[in-house]
Design a protein around this motif. Structure first.
Motif, short mmCIF file in Angstrom:
data_model
loop_
_atom_site.label_atom_id
_atom_site.label_comp_id
_atom_site.label_asym_id
_atom_site.label_seq_id
_atom_site.Cartn_x
_atom_site.Cartn_y
_atom_site.Cartn_z
N GLU A 149 10.86 10.43 12.02
CA GLU A 149 11.90 11.61 12.41
C GLU A 149 13.05 11.42 11.79
O GLU A 149 13.58 10.37 12.05
N LEU A 150 13.41 12.16 10.89
CA LEU A 150 14.74 12.44 10.46
C LEU A 150 15.42 13.44 10.97
O LEU A 150 15.01 14.33 11.40
N SER A 151 16.79 12.92 10.94
CA SER A 151 17.78 13.83 11.63
C SER A 151 19.14 13.58 10.93
O SER A 151 19.64 12.69 10.16
N THR A 152 20.15 14.43 11.33
CA THR A 152 21.39 14.28 10.83
C THR A 152 22.21 13.98 12.21
O THR A 152 21.85 14.30 13.25
N TRP A 153 23.32 13.11 12.05
CA TRP A 153 23.97 12.55 13.14
C TRP A 153 25.23 12.08 12.88
O TRP A 153 25.88 12.05 11.58
N ASP A 186 1.03 -1.10 0.04
CA ASP A 186 0.00 -0.01 0.14
C ASP A 186 0.88 1.18 -0.03
O ASP A 186 1.50 1.63 0.98
N ALA A 187 1.22 1.83 -1.26
CA ALA A 187 2.07 2.95 -1.29
C ALA A 187 1.73 4.06 -0.46
O ALA A 187 2.58 4.73 0.05
N LYS A 188 0.50 4.42 -0.49
CA LYS A 188 0.18 5.44 0.12
C LYS A 188 0.35 5.59 1.84
O LYS A 188 0.55 6.42 2.53
N ALA A 189 -0.10 4.18 2.25
CA ALA A 189 0.22 3.82 3.73
C ALA A 189 1.85 4.03 4.00
O ALA A 189 2.23 4.77 5.12
N VAL A 190 2.65 3.69 3.10
CA VAL A 190 4.04 3.72 3.41
C VAL A 190 4.44 5.05 3.24
O VAL A 190 5.27 5.57 3.96
N LEU A 191 3.92 6.01 2.22
CA LEU A 191 4.07 7.65 2.27
C LEU A 191 3.92 8.14 3.49
O LEU A 191 4.46 9.00 4.09
N GLU A 192 2.55 7.67 3.98
CA GLU A 192 2.19 8.34 5.64
C GLU A 192 3.41 7.90 6.46
O GLU A 192 3.69 8.86 7.10
N LYS A 193 3.66 6.77 6.61
CA LYS A 193 4.76 6.44 7.51
C LYS A 193 5.99 7.01 7.32
O LYS A 193 6.66 7.32 8.23
N VAL A 194 6.39 7.11 6.06
CA VAL A 194 7.68 7.85 5.80
C VAL A 194 7.62 9.28 6.16
O VAL A 194 8.52 9.92 6.80
N ALA A 195 6.38 10.07 5.94
CA ALA A 195 5.85 11.37 6.63
C ALA A 195 6.22 11.45 7.68
O ALA A 195 6.42 12.48 8.41
N ASN A 196 5.87 10.38 8.48
CA ASN A 196 5.65 10.44 10.18
C ASN A 196 7.27 10.16 10.62
O ASN A 196 7.23 10.20 11.94
N GLU A 214 13.16 3.00 15.04
CA GLU A 214 12.06 3.48 14.57
C GLU A 214 11.67 2.97 13.22
O GLU A 214 10.33 2.69 12.89
N PHE A 215 12.72 2.94 12.26
CA PHE A 215 12.38 2.18 10.92
C PHE A 215 11.94 0.84 11.01
O PHE A 215 10.75 0.63 10.40
N MET A 233 22.59 11.36 7.42
CA MET A 233 21.44 11.56 7.55
C MET A 233 20.09 10.54 7.33
O MET A 233 20.78 9.59 6.64
N GLY A 234 19.23 10.44 8.07
CA GLY A 234 18.22 9.12 8.02
C GLY A 234 17.63 9.14 9.48
O GLY A 234 17.96 9.69 10.35
#
Length: 498
Positions: free
Chosen positions: A411-415, A399-409, A432-433, A426-427
């Motif tokens: 938390e991305l950061s640089t480290w 379900d590509a849209k569900a994946v998109l929603e999870k990706v949008a949620n 969480e992934f 970055m990632g």
């Protein structure tokens, strides 16, 4: 009075025991005397029988011209062999007496309990075959053993050596010679030991000149180091203390405890150095190793050349293999393929793994099922993960849209990694992934094939949303256009005359 009685009884008992022991000794000596008398009677009967036979043969063969054993000489010889010490009346104790058999009439067999040479401790005891010495015994000196020399009559033990053995072999122009005490030559031709407790098993022109050194066989080999060994081969030398050459041709082990197993013109010059085989290889440093191949050099301490051709391991703890590979820095691993005929492959950075393989690399991670792993082909700059349909199972649509929603949620950061604080990345966090998508086998890492798949799905979901948005926009634009047309019809046109 009681004590005196007891003392008298004890003395009488002790005296009886002593008498019994003396009677036992006398009985034993009497038995020995009787046996010796029986033996002397048997020997006397033998002498009388031989004397009679000799008289008969003398009478029968006087006219034959044969040289016979004189009766007195024969009897003297028999008596001497029997331990009776028969001597001629004019002979001194040091002069050999008697003869058993002749050249024309030799003895068929000789049975004896003891053969004794001249008891002066200096004259050797020789056994001749024909006119040539075949075996020699020399007496020991005090607590030291004598020498045993078999084989050609020119074989010898030099100097004041004792406890030495030559088992056989030798010839007039190539005798075997022992120069050290308790040394041994088993056989062969022209072999020599030059120090104590040295051994040459056989072969030709071999020398064991080091103390307790050994040459097993072969030709023109030398073990000159103390406790060194050359097992065989041709023109090999073990000159280092406790060094070893297993065989081959013109190999040298001159480092302490160094080893050359075999091959051709190899050298182990470093302490504890090792060359397994091949040709013209050299291990010249402490604990250096060359497994085999051609013209390889391990010159760094604890370095290793696994094999191949024209490779050099100069760096400490370095490892190389292949062709024209050079590890000149500490801790380098340099592996190359066969096509590098002239180019010398190396890396100038210590503790680096460097490989050059023209057709790439293939790493498998499962030897039971499929071809699990990654590869990098010729000219590639990144790994390829196996992803063919034939290699997969349990395929489920996404379900590509569900994946998109999870990706949008996410938390991305640089480290930065704890061990790489000067480098930024970055990632998302792996935990969480894993919680969001349940992909991969661990929440400690993110596999690139899973990250790529999530991004593909998210892009598809985004594309689907954009398509839906475009469709709504198109619908709205159509409705606006329709409303504008309806409004234009309903509104009369106003002119200037009005």
């Amino acid at each position: 009075m009681i004590n005196e009685t007891r003392s008298s009884s004890t003395a009488e008992s002790s005296l009886n025991e002593r008498l019994e022991r003396l009677e036992s000794i006398i009985e034993s000596q009497q038995e020995t005397i009787e046996k010796l008398e029986d033996r002397n009677e048997t020997q006397q009967e033998t002498i009388e029988k031989l004397e009679k036979e000799t008289d008969e043969r003398t009478n029968r063969d006087d006219s034959s011209g044969f040289s016979l054993v004189s009766r007195r000489s024969a009897l003297a010889g028999i008596a001497g062999l029997a331990g009776l010490g028969a001597m001629s009346s004019s002979a001194s104790a040091a002069t050999p007496q008697g003869q058993v058999g002749t050249a024309d009439r030799p003895l068929n067999a000789l049975y004896a309990q003891q053969l004794q040479g001249v008891p002066d401790g200096e004259t050797p005891f020789d056994v001749l075959v024909g006119s040539e010495r075949a075996l020699r015994f020399t007496a020991g000196d005090g607590g030291d053993a004598g020498n045993v020399i078999a084989g050609h009559s020119t074989n010898s033990v030099d100097g004041d050596g004792f406890g030495a053995t030559i088992g056989g072999g030798g010839e007039s122009l190539a005798p075997n010679t022992v120069s050290g005490s308790y040394s041994t030559i088993g056989g062969g031709l022209g072999n020599e030991t030059g120090d104590e407790q040295a051994t040459v098993g056989g072969g030709s022109d071999n020398v064991a000149s080091g103390g307790s050194s050994t040459v097993g066989g072969g030709e023109h080999n030398e073990a000159s180091g103390n406790r060194s060994t050359v097992a065989g081969g041709d023109v090999n030398e073990a000159s280092g203390s406790r060094s070893t050459v297993g065989g081959g041709f013109q190999n040298t082990a001159d480092g302490t405890r160094s080893t050359v197993s075999g091959g051709d013109q190899n050298q182990a010059g470093g302490t504890n150095a090792f060359v397994g085989g091949g040709e013209k290889n050299e291990a010249s440093a402490w604990n250096a190793t060359v497994g085999g191949g051609y013209e390889n050099t391990a010159s760094g301490q604890h370095s290793t050349v696994l094999g191949g051709r024209n490779n050099t391991a100069d760096g400490t703890y370095s490892v190389v293999a292949g062709r024209n590979a050079n590890a000149s820095r500490p801790g380098q691993f340099v592996f190359t393929d066969s096509h590098t005929e002239t180019e010398n492959h190396s890396t100038g950075i210590a503790n680096r793994f460097y490989c050059m393989f023209q057709n790439g690399y293939y790493f498998r991670t499962d030897s039971v099922e499929g071809n699990a792993g990654v590869w990098m082909g010729n000219g590639d700059t990144s790994w390829s993960a196996i992803s063919s349909a034939e290699s997969k199972t349990n395929i489920t649509p996404v379900d590509a849209k569900a994946v998109l929603e999870k990706v949008a949620n996410l938390e991305l950061s640089t480290w930065s990694y704890n061990w790489q604080t000067d480098t930024r990345h970055m990632g998302p966090m792996a935990g969480e992934f894993f919680e969001a998508f349940g992909l991969g086998g661990s929440d400690e890492g993110i596999q690139t094939i899973d990250a790529d798949g999530v991004l593909f799905a998210a892009v598809q979901g985004l594309a689907a949303e954009l398509a839906d948005r475009d469709e709504r926009i198109d619908d709205l634009e159509s409705r606006v256009e329709e409303l504008e047309r309806d409004e234009a019809v309903a509104t009369p046109e106003v002119t200037a005359d009005d």
